[in-house]
Write a protein that holds these residues in place. Structure first.
Motif, PDB file in Angstrom:
ATOM      1  N   UNK A  91       0.659  -1.158   0.018  1.00  0.00           N
ATOM      2  CA  UNK A  91       0.013   0.072   0.102  1.00  0.00           C
ATOM      3  C   UNK A  91       0.838   1.441   0.172  1.00  0.00           C
ATOM      4  N   UNK A  92       1.950   1.238   0.772  1.00  0.00           N
ATOM      5  CA  UNK A  92       2.837   2.463   0.827  1.00  0.00           C
ATOM      6  C   UNK A  92       3.455   2.675  -0.602  1.00  0.00           C
ATOM      7  N   UNK A  93       3.854   1.558  -1.012  1.00  0.00           N
ATOM      8  CA  UNK A  93       4.647   1.581  -2.546  1.00  0.00           C
ATOM      9  C   UNK A  93       3.670   2.402  -3.485  1.00  0.00           C
ATOM     10  N   UNK A  94       2.457   1.684  -3.481  1.00  0.00           N
ATOM     11  CA  UNK A  94       1.528   2.135  -4.497  1.00  0.00           C
ATOM     12  C   UNK A  94       1.340   3.608  -4.164  1.00  0.00           C
ATOM     13  N   UNK A  95       1.158   4.169  -2.671  1.00  0.00           N
ATOM     14  CA  UNK A  95       1.002   5.418  -2.593  1.00  0.00           C
ATOM     15  C   UNK A  95       1.918   6.242  -3.146  1.00  0.00           C
ATOM     16  N   UNK A  96       3.124   5.855  -2.934  1.00  0.00           N
ATOM     17  CA  UNK A  96       4.323   6.678  -3.283  1.00  0.00           C
ATOM     18  C   UNK A  96       4.471   6.854  -5.016  1.00  0.00           C
ATOM     19  N   UNK A  97       3.860   5.711  -5.574  1.00  0.00           N
ATOM     20  CA  UNK A  97       3.851   5.948  -7.086  1.00  0.00           C
ATOM     21  C   UNK A  97       2.535   6.751  -7.587  1.00  0.00           C
ATOM     22  N   UNK A  98       1.738   6.948  -6.732  1.00  0.00           N
ATOM     23  CA  UNK A  98       0.611   7.630  -7.164  1.00  0.00           C
ATOM     24  C   UNK A  98      -0.579   6.513  -7.725  1.00  0.00           C
ATOM     25  N   UNK A 141      -7.159   3.875 -10.373  1.00  0.00           N
ATOM     26  CA  UNK A 141      -6.210   3.773 -11.598  1.00  0.00           C
ATOM     27  C   UNK A 141      -6.035   2.176 -11.536  1.00  0.00           C
ATOM     28  N   UNK A 142      -5.606   1.395 -10.477  1.00  0.00           N
ATOM     29  CA  UNK A 142      -5.640  -0.068 -10.421  1.00  0.00           C
ATOM     30  C   UNK A 142      -7.081  -0.743 -10.905  1.00  0.00           C
TER      31      UNK A 142
END
Length: 184
Positions: free
Chosen positions: A65-72, A77-78
């Motif tokens: 979740x943190x990685x996805x948040x950082x990538x926007x 979108x997902x």
């Protein structure tokens, strides 16, 4: 192998959750106190492993979740990506390709059928227009037109005849505003 060495490799059926464990043990098979203690230790070990795996999974999901948040990458979108990927997967299947080809052929055949129906209808309308009954009707309308309209010679197509007849009837029933003013 003795029973302690077999551990998880036992081949006898393992009771499912909610099954009566006592019903799965035959009457002749009884567990010694040592075997029971070993099973309790194994049970505790498996429960601990499950707990550890659950914690690791939760940590991995949080990291994801943190990685996805950082990538926007957000949920919308997902979802779009998942739908696009799903559609791509569907269109790549042989069933989709066969269905698409079949529908394309059916569309071509339907188009040809509608075209031929249109041609048949056009032909029938031409036949009706050239029929003696229609010719007789057309002549009667032209005669009426000449009686109502006056000086124009007979002829022209059916549409012109109807238009001129409509114009002639409107001029005979309503006086023009200029005529009304002149008579005053």
């Amino acid at each position: 192998m003795d029973r302690g060495e077999q551990g998880l490799l036992r081949t006898d059926p393992v009771p499912e959750e909610g099954e009566d464990v006592a019903a799965t043990i035959s009457a002749t098979e009884t567990l010694s106190e040592e075997e029971r203690e070993e099973l309790r230790r194994e049970l505790a070990k498996v429960e601990e492993e499950i707990q550890t795996l659950s914690q690791v999974l939760a940590a991995k999901e949080k990291h994801l979740t943190e990685i996805k948040r950082k990538l926007g990458i957000n949920s919308l979108q997902e979802l779009k990506q998942n739908i696009a990927k799903g559609w791509q997967d569907v269109t790549a299947t042989s069933a989709y390709k066969k269905t698409s080809e079949t529908l394309s052929q059916a569309g071509q055949k339907a188009s040809a059928a509608f075209s031929s129906v249109g041609s048949v209808i056009t032909k029938k309308l031409e036949d009706v227009k050239n029929s003696p009954t229609f010719k007789s009707f057309e002549e009667k309308v032209e005669n009426l037109k000449s009686k109502v309209g006056g000086t124009k010679p007979a002829g022209g197509d059916f549409g012109e005849v109807l238009n001129s007849t409509a114009n002639a009837s409107s001029t005979t029933t309503e006086p023009l505003p200029e005529q009304t003013q002149e008579s005053l």
